[in-house]
Design a protein around this motif. Sequence first.
Motif, PDB file in Angstrom:
ATOM      1  N   ARG A 192      27.392  80.160 147.806  1.00 53.95           N
ATOM      2  CA  ARG A 192      27.712  79.626 146.491  1.00 53.95           C
ATOM      3  C   ARG A 192      26.525  78.821 145.981  1.00 53.95           C
ATOM      4  NH1 ARG A 192      32.908  75.970 146.305  1.00 53.95           N
ATOM      5  NH2 ARG A 192      33.901  78.019 146.430  1.00 53.95           N
ATOM      6  N   MET A 193      26.262  78.940 144.694  1.00 50.98           N
ATOM      7  CA  MET A 193      25.246  78.103 144.066  1.00 50.98           C
ATOM      8  C   MET A 193      25.922  77.174 143.074  1.00 50.98           C
ATOM      9  SD  MET A 193      21.736  80.204 143.432  1.00 50.98           S
ATOM     10  CE  MET A 193      20.682  80.655 144.821  1.00 50.98           C
ATOM     11  N   VAL A 194      25.514  75.930 143.100  1.00 54.78           N
ATOM     12  CA  VAL A 194      26.062  74.915 142.208  1.00 54.78           C
ATOM     13  C   VAL A 194      24.945  74.447 141.287  1.00 54.78           C
ATOM     14  CG1 VAL A 194      27.179  72.663 142.044  1.00 54.78           C
ATOM     15  CG2 VAL A 194      27.725  74.189 143.954  1.00 54.78           C
ATOM     16  N   VAL A 195      25.197  74.480 139.993  1.00 56.56           N
ATOM     17  CA  VAL A 195      24.218  74.019 139.018  1.00 56.56           C
ATOM     18  C   VAL A 195      24.398  72.518 138.817  1.00 56.56           C
ATOM     19  CG1 VAL A 195      23.290  74.268 136.692  1.00 56.56           C
ATOM     20  CG2 VAL A 195      24.278  76.261 137.864  1.00 56.56           C
ATOM     21  N   VAL A 196      23.376  71.775 139.190  1.00 55.37           N
ATOM     22  CA  VAL A 196      23.376  70.318 139.009  1.00 55.37           C
ATOM     23  C   VAL A 196      22.374  70.006 137.910  1.00 55.37           C
ATOM     24  CG1 VAL A 196      22.968  68.090 140.100  1.00 55.37           C
ATOM     25  CG2 VAL A 196      23.934  69.967 141.433  1.00 55.37           C
ATOM     26  N   ALA A 197      22.838  69.389 136.802  1.00 58.11           N
ATOM     27  CA  ALA A 197      21.962  69.176 135.656  1.00 58.11           C
ATOM     28  C   ALA A 197      22.291  67.873 134.945  1.00 58.11           C
ATOM     29  CB  ALA A 197      22.086  70.345 134.671  1.00 58.11           C
ATOM     30  N   GLU A 251      21.637  74.467 143.508  1.00 56.41           N
ATOM     31  CA  GLU A 251      21.809  74.038 144.891  1.00 56.41           C
ATOM     32  C   GLU A 251      22.613  75.066 145.683  1.00 56.41           C
ATOM     33  OE1 GLU A 251      23.546  70.198 145.140  1.00 56.41           O
ATOM     34  OE2 GLU A 251      21.724  69.152 144.498  1.00 56.41           O
ATOM     35  N   ASP A 252      22.085  75.439 146.859  1.00 53.73           N
ATOM     36  CA  ASP A 252      22.846  76.344 147.724  1.00 53.73           C
ATOM     37  C   ASP A 252      22.956  75.803 149.148  1.00 53.73           C
ATOM     38  OD1 ASP A 252      20.360  76.820 148.939  1.00 53.73           O
ATOM     39  OD2 ASP A 252      20.021  78.657 147.822  1.00 53.73           O
ATOM     40  N   THR A 253      22.573  74.566 149.363  1.00 48.68           N
ATOM     41  CA  THR A 253      22.656  73.847 150.652  1.00 48.68           C
ATOM     42  C   THR A 253      21.689  74.368 151.697  1.00 48.68           C
ATOM     43  OG1 THR A 253      24.400  75.173 151.731  1.00 48.68           O
ATOM     44  CG2 THR A 253      25.122  73.438 150.221  1.00 48.68           C
ATOM     45  N   VAL A 254      20.878  75.373 151.375  1.00 45.22           N
ATOM     46  CA  VAL A 254      19.866  75.881 152.300  1.00 45.22           C
ATOM     47  C   VAL A 254      18.506  75.488 151.745  1.00 45.22           C
ATOM     48  CG1 VAL A 254      18.807  77.930 153.322  1.00 45.22           C
ATOM     49  CG2 VAL A 254      21.296  77.802 153.068  1.00 45.22           C
ATOM     50  N   TYR A 255      17.745  74.748 152.530  1.00 46.43           N
ATOM     51  CA  TYR A 255      16.478  74.217 152.039  1.00 46.43           C
ATOM     52  C   TYR A 255      15.268  74.833 152.742  1.00 46.43           C
ATOM     53  CZ  TYR A 255      19.508  70.800 149.860  1.00 46.43           C
ATOM     54  OH  TYR A 255      20.494  70.222 149.100  1.00 46.43           O
TER      55      TYR A 255
END
Length: 457
Positions: free
Chosen positions: A139-144, A122-126
């Motif tokens: 920032r990138m967040v790994v959601v798993a 996730e980087d909040t840009v879609y």
Amino acid sequence: MKRLIEKGLMFGNLVRVDAPALVERYNRALAHLGKPRTAQTEFHIDISGYSPEIGDELGDHLYLNPNGVNRQFILLSTEQKNSPLLNAKFSMERAILRAFIEANEAQLFSLTARDAVAGELEDTVYDLSDPRRLFDIHRMVVVADTTGNHVAESEKLTGLIERFRAEPDAWFDDVLIADMISLAKRTGDVTRNPVTLRSTRFETEDFWTAHFGGVYLFRSVPHPAAICMGEREVLGALPIRYVFSGTQRNEIAKFLELNGLVEPIVSAGGADVGAILRQKMDFILVEAAAELGLETGAGTRRDLRMVAQRLGERLPAEFHALAALLRWKEAGGPWPRIDSRHPAYFYTLRAAQTPQKDLVNMLLAELSPLDVRQLFICHKELFYRLYATWPDAKRAYVADFLEREYQIDKAGTREALFGPEPSMEAAEAGGRPARQVKPSRDVVDIVGPWGRIGGQR
């Protein structure tokens, strides 16, 4: 591309999925991510779980990467950490996935033993219809989690246990105890085997993206800039002071110099300069021969020397410049002045040992595309695109060379060409280039073997 596939140079190190249980887990993960199931019973997956076979089946090779942002992933095995990332849209995605797997390898090994792990970067840009949105990616967040939400339920159970231990009347709370027992039946004993995933946040100030014809974004360096390899007009006005096109060679050279991002190959410590320059010259000869339809025989150095003799005055300027540099280095020849206007300039550089090393080598590979070895190692997306346009003779030479000279010792070749990987201290230095400490400051250290950067500004 068949030749590359047979030699393991394309789709190499993919994980084979052929067990019915794994296929079913993959289908559950697809459903978990809102994707249609696959009818395939055998297929291969990359580090993100993307399968070329399923991409063909669905008619969508971005089925795990809609709109080219917020890449989704499916993990069936921790072995995927050694696989490539196919159809990459951002340069940092594979590094993030590998770092996440390695940081949580024991937990993921346990989780994937009974279920697939699915998630998203996730980087909040879609949507990237507007180039300015690239600058919203920091920032990138790994959601798993597993398809059965094992991680989330484990975290919930851990919270209930902490509440049970903290509240003095918890022994009399039948609802709390019942919830704990119910969750424990699904998660197991989280006090002895806690299920938590760490290293899920990654800073992404500097990266390459395939969007908009290819853009390199450097924001953590002292003098930030964006470098556009496609049409500059497509980007419009951007929220950064300096934006260069790929044709602005002098501006790019000055940017790299001011930020300490490159070093001359001839003064790089530990490098076998002669071997590197000779190999670059060979690649240039192969390209020149292919353009003129000349035979290169078996492609040995002796065969290529004969090609050079036949080419004579038709030898490319890049070849002459690198030959002069080799004479200066090994035979005491005159000092060649190769400024940024010269087509050989970027062939004489490699990335300095900074946190941006891989990104800089990727940029240099695109600016010196005749060096097919560096192109393959540092920028595979561009390599495959250009490979499809080459004459068959050049494709055969390049594939044979990479199989013979690179595949047998990838790590050793990378270190010989680009030096050791940056230290952990440099990688954690907030993205700023580490200062290079040199034993002396002679004229080569200060300005390089070609003199100061020249050209029109």
